[in-house]
Design an enzyme around this catalytic site. Structure first.
Site, PDB file in Angstrom:
ATOM      1  N   TYR A  34       0.816  -1.223   0.000  1.00 30.07           N
ATOM      2  CA  TYR A  34       0.000   0.000   0.000  1.00 30.07           C
ATOM      3  C   TYR A  34       0.854   1.279   0.000  1.00 30.07           C
ATOM      4  O   TYR A  34       0.332   2.370  -0.230  1.00 30.07           O
ATOM      5  CB  TYR A  34      -0.930   0.052   1.224  1.00 30.07           C
TER       6      TYR A  34
ATOM      7  N   PRO B 281     -15.335  -4.365   2.628  1.00 31.17           N
ATOM      8  CA  PRO B 281     -16.658  -4.788   3.108  1.00 31.17           C
ATOM      9  C   PRO B 281     -17.799  -3.996   2.471  1.00 31.17           C
ATOM     10  O   PRO B 281     -18.951  -4.398   2.572  1.00 31.17           O
ATOM     11  CB  PRO B 281     -16.590  -4.525   4.619  1.00 31.17           C
TER      12      PRO B 281
ATOM     13  N   GLN C 185      -7.652 -12.994   5.569  1.00 26.62           N
ATOM     14  CA  GLN C 185      -8.365 -11.806   5.081  1.00 26.62           C
ATOM     15  C   GLN C 185      -8.863 -12.080   3.670  1.00 26.62           C
ATOM     16  O   GLN C 185      -8.094 -12.502   2.808  1.00 26.62           O
ATOM     17  CB  GLN C 185      -7.396 -10.622   5.096  1.00 26.62           C
TER      18      GLN C 185
HETATM   19  P1  A2P Z   1     -14.838   7.816   0.782  1.00 29.47           P
HETATM   20  O1  A2P Z   1     -13.381   7.603   1.086  1.00 29.47           O
HETATM   21  O2  A2P Z   1     -15.090   9.033  -0.041  1.00 29.47           O
HETATM   22  O3  A2P Z   1     -15.719   7.728   2.013  1.00 29.47           O
HETATM   23  P2  A2P Z   1     -14.312  -0.479   0.842  1.00 29.47           P
HETATM   24  O4  A2P Z   1     -14.045  -0.216   2.281  1.00 29.47           O
HETATM   25  O5  A2P Z   1     -15.280  -1.562   0.570  1.00 29.47           O
HETATM   26  O6  A2P Z   1     -13.036  -0.672   0.050  1.00 29.47           O
HETATM   27  O7  A2P Z   1     -15.024   0.834   0.247  1.00 29.47           O
HETATM   28  C1  A2P Z   1     -14.344   2.076   0.230  1.00 29.47           C
HETATM   29  C2  A2P Z   1     -15.138   3.035  -0.611  1.00 29.47           C
HETATM   30  O8  A2P Z   1     -16.429   3.245  -0.028  1.00 29.47           O
HETATM   31  C3  A2P Z   1     -14.481   4.382  -0.729  1.00 29.47           C
HETATM   32  O9  A2P Z   1     -14.687   4.841  -2.045  1.00 29.47           O
HETATM   33  C4  A2P Z   1     -15.239   5.248   0.271  1.00 29.47           C
HETATM   34  O10 A2P Z   1     -15.280   6.582  -0.177  1.00 29.47           O
HETATM   35  C5  A2P Z   1     -16.612   4.639   0.255  1.00 29.47           C
HETATM   36  N1  A2P Z   1     -17.255   4.728   1.570  1.00 29.47           N
HETATM   37  C6  A2P Z   1     -16.729   4.442   2.770  1.00 29.47           C
HETATM   38  N2  A2P Z   1     -17.629   4.587   3.754  1.00 29.47           N
HETATM   39  C7  A2P Z   1     -18.783   4.982   3.159  1.00 29.47           C
HETATM   40  C8  A2P Z   1     -20.086   5.313   3.638  1.00 29.47           C
HETATM   41  N3  A2P Z   1     -20.376   5.241   4.936  1.00 29.47           N
HETATM   42  N4  A2P Z   1     -21.011   5.695   2.723  1.00 29.47           N
HETATM   43  C9  A2P Z   1     -20.720   5.759   1.408  1.00 29.47           C
HETATM   44  N5  A2P Z   1     -19.513   5.469   0.895  1.00 29.47           N
HETATM   45  C10 A2P Z   1     -18.551   5.079   1.760  1.00 29.47           C
END
Ligand code: A2P
Length: 286
Positions: free
Chosen positions: A47, A192, A164
């Protein structure tokens, strides 16, 4: 703070902060996550954010023992001496002298890797030593399916404590989750929220309305009720808080079952034995 417990009795905060590409957010994104209550951070050498994460954790003044830090060995860091050196490098970049959890990131270097098992077993033996000498409090794997885990379980002295996997509504890899749970291996969910690709799904909105919760909170609660530890990521302060506010309601068995039964959606295209699938922008497979 709610925790889950590994087979060696190490407690892990039940919602971790996923950090893949999180450094592309504003500087201070990890400090913001700490202010939002996260104490469990999931990173990896791949990362390229361990240095920033370490710097921000140290600048917060929060004691190291209050934190749960995971990192992972990348595909080219496999092998006995190599993986030990990789763990030390991760510790150095994070500015700490031990990790809480260290994982093998992928079982294979490439889909055609025929020597993967030899390399995994050699790496695992080295990780067992690191575990015994206290450089790491727990060891595990990532993206291992049952056919990768079985030969490892047959030959290891210390069983992996964590695996994971990509896990979200629309891609739950249920046979792999059940296999891990049978062997006491805690499954952690990467993506998730399906990287946000599944949040438009009508069922999530419908269930969310019943509880006054967002689709993202339903995804996170769903993982928890499946016994899977979610690692959501967000660069947005409000969403960081929202993603932890999932302990004041429960889904019914029927709702969990409905979510488990969704057709495949939001898959990343990543598979340990296959070349990466090219996805359409909507997240449907090409
Ligand atoms: P952002 O960073 O603008 O919040 P994952 O954890 O499955 O990889 O998903 C990450 C993505 O989901 C990111 O693009 C993040 O955007 C978005 N995200 C994270 N939390 C939320 C939330 N509570 N509602 C909508 N989008 C979210």
């Amino acid at each position: 703070m709610q925790t889950m417990v590994l087979t060696n009795n190490v407690s892990v905060p039940s919602v971790g902060f996923g950090t893949f590409r999180a450094q592309q957010g504003a500087d201070g994104v990890f400090l913001q996550a700490l202010f939002s209550g996260y104490r469990h951070f999931d990173t990896a050498s791949f990362y390229e954010n361990e240095t920033q994460l370490g710097r921000e954790l140290i600048s917060s003044g929060i004691a190291r023992k209050e934190l749960f830090l995971t990192s992972k060995a990348w595909r080219d860091e496999m092998g006995g001496p190599q993986i030990k050196a990789a763990l030390e490098r991760s510790c150095q970049r994070l500015g700490c002298d031990y990790l809480d959890l260290y994982l093998i990131h992928w079982p294979k270097q490439s889909p055609t890797d025929e020597k993967w098992l030899e390399r995994v077993l050699e790496s695992w033996a080295a990780l067992e030593q690191c575990y015994r000498d206290g450089t790491v409090r727990a060891i595990g794997v990532s993206n291992f399916l049952p056919h990768h885990l079985k030969p490892l379980l047959r030959s290891c002295n210390v069983r992996p404590m964590v695996n994971q996997l990509e896990f979200h509504p629309g891609y739950v890899q249920w046979p792999a989750v059940r296999f891990c749970q049978h062997y006491g291996i805690l499954v952690e969910a990467w993506s998730p929220l399906g990287r946000g690709r599944v949040l438009q799904e009508e069922l999530l909105g419908r269930i969310g309305k019943r509880y006054g919760k967002t689709p993202a909170q339903i995804c996170i609660r769903f993982a928890l009720q499946c016994g899977v530890l979610p690692l959501p990521k967000s660069c947005d302060a409000q969403r960081m808080v929202q993603n932890r506010a999932v302990f004041d309601f429960s889904l019914t068995e029927e709702e969990v079952s409905e979510l488990l039964s969704l057709p495949q959606m939001g898959w990343s295209g990543e598979h340990p034995d296959r070349p990466r699938e090219v996805l359409q922008p909507c997240g449907k497979q090409a």
